[in-house]
Write an enzyme that holds these catalytic residues in place. Structure first.
Site, mmCIF file in Angstrom:
data_model
loop_
_atom_site.group_PDB
_atom_site.id
_atom_site.type_symbol
_atom_site.label_atom_id
_atom_site.label_comp_id
_atom_site.label_asym_id
_atom_site.label_seq_id
_atom_site.Cartn_x
_atom_site.Cartn_y
_atom_site.Cartn_z
ATOM 1 N N SER A 93 0.922 -1.125 0.111
ATOM 2 C CA SER A 93 0.077 -0.013 -0.068
ATOM 3 C C SER A 93 1.135 1.308 0.009
ATOM 4 O O SER A 93 1.368 1.653 1.070
ATOM 5 C CB SER A 93 -0.905 0.134 1.192
ATOM 6 O OG SER A 93 -1.689 -0.977 1.293
ATOM 7 N N LYS A 168 -6.336 3.174 -2.998
ATOM 8 C CA LYS A 168 -6.167 2.257 -1.474
ATOM 9 C C LYS A 168 -6.022 3.293 -0.339
ATOM 10 O O LYS A 168 -6.817 3.241 0.517
ATOM 11 C CB LYS A 168 -4.861 1.748 -1.801
ATOM 12 C CG LYS A 168 -4.347 0.990 -0.595
ATOM 13 C CD LYS A 168 -5.312 -0.421 -0.257
ATOM 14 C CE LYS A 168 -4.753 -1.077 1.198
ATOM 15 N NZ LYS A 168 -5.733 -1.943 1.642
ATOM 16 N N LYS A 237 0.236 4.684 8.493
ATOM 17 C CA LYS A 237 1.170 5.199 7.604
ATOM 18 C C LYS A 237 -0.060 5.431 6.003
ATOM 19 O O LYS A 237 0.167 6.555 5.469
ATOM 20 C CB LYS A 237 2.006 3.993 6.912
ATOM 21 C CG LYS A 237 2.599 4.097 5.593
ATOM 22 C CD LYS A 237 1.918 3.096 4.425
ATOM 23 C CE LYS A 237 1.744 1.570 4.921
ATOM 24 N NZ LYS A 237 1.068 1.007 3.869
#
Ligand code: NAP
Length: 292
Positions: A93, A168, A237
């Site tokens: 990701s 995403k 993150k």
């Protein structure tokens, strides 16, 4: 087809299992070499001691590392060894800007690139039903498709390089908002003496439900079992990437910015190994109440 898989973590491992079968000839590498050696022995594939060795004969190289930073760092050691004409598929990701830089460096060597982050969790990876969101040229995404179909069910080209990462990141921002808002709602109801199981049953039959309330909260928040399938460090993150994208695009997005702040704080409080849904523990502590 020779496929190399770099990064046998929580989700990379079950993804690689699907690639250990025909028609793929799989080579694996992992930073902690023991994991790769054990995987190779169990699944009858090759394990290499270095990423450079692992990619040197590959048609397809798949990376699944914590963030784009680790992928970009690894590139120094492998870029001269990936065969011209190969394709790199990054299932990390990641963040769109770094993916575009990685793609540009690979293109100089005649290697294609697709950013292809996944969704569906470890369960989806084991079942081979992941959603894969791709960024790249139509030709490269079509070339990646048969490989992605080994572990993915819904494979969608979202746009040019970086588009998969961007979709995403936004999905993860929604996940974070759903977890946090459901946690706040249940903590408030607990203070009113409403049983959390009853409240969740009602919400899951009503319009406030989400994947988090239906599939994550019953086991993890009500059952107080927090299997460590997806680290809060990684969700922190991801929401940080989403917050960066809204800033870059000049989109007013206070929910996403607040989610980034809350998950960054929760990550610091809970540490590197905590699961993402354990963020609800922070809400409970702040509210001075246990949901269940
Ligand atoms: N877990 C999920 O449910 C899930 C779902 C969707 C997407 N993702 C995404 O998939 C990616 C991988 O997640 P994960 O849950 O598998 O993470 P993880 O369990 O923490 O595994 C991370 C992997 O990266 C390796 N690694 C870490 N730092 C490295 C470095 N500096 N250089 C080389 N290798 C390094 C680790 O090697 P070691 O074994 O040596 O530590 C391990 O193989 C992340 O981008 C995550 O956001 C995860």
């Amino acid at each position: 087809m020779k496929v190399t898989f770099l990064g046998l973590g929580a989700i990379g491992t079950p993804m690689a299992v699907h690639l250990s079968e025909d028609p793929f000839e799989l080579t694996v590498w992992n930073r902690t070499g023991e994991k790769a050696r054990e995987f190779a022995e169990e699944h009858g594939v090759y394990a290499e001691e270095s990423p450079a060795g692992a990619v040197s004969e590959a048609d397809i190289v798949i990376t699944c590392l914590p963030s784009s930073r680790e992928v970009e760092s690894m590139l120094d050691g492998i870029v001269s060894r990936i065969p011209r004409g190969a394709l790199m598929i990054d299932c990390t990701s990641g963040d769109p800007a770094t993916s575009r830089r990685i793609a540009a460096r690979l293109a100089e060597k005649g290697v294609g690139f697709v950013d292809a982050p996944v969704s569906g969790g470890v369960k989806g990876a084991v079942a081979g039903t992941l959603t894969v969101m791709c960024g790249g040229s139509e030709k490269d995404v079509e070339r990646a498709r048969p490989v992605l179909e080994a572990f993915g069910k819904k494979i969608v080209r979202c746009g040019e390089i970086g588009a998969g990462d961007a979709v995403k990141a936004m999905n993860q921002a929604l996940l974070a908002i759903h977890i946090w808002s459901a946690g706040e709602a249940l903590a408030t109801l607990a203070k009113l003496g409403v049983d959390a199981e009853v409240a969740l049953d009602v919400i899951n039959g009503s319009s406030g439900r989400s994947n988090s309330s239906e599939n994550l909260f019953p086991e993890r928040v009500i059952g107080r079992k927090y299997p460590r399938t997806f680290k809060i460090a990684l969700l922190d993150k991801d929401v940080g990437i989403a917050s960066g994208i809204v800033a870059e695009t000049g989109t007013p997005a206070p929910f996403i910015d607040l989610a980034a702040k809350l998950f960054s704080e929760a990550h610091q409080l809970l540490g590197e190994e905590a699961d993402h849904v354990e963020a609800v523990r922070v809400i409970e502590d702040k509210a001075g109440v246990r949901i269940s």
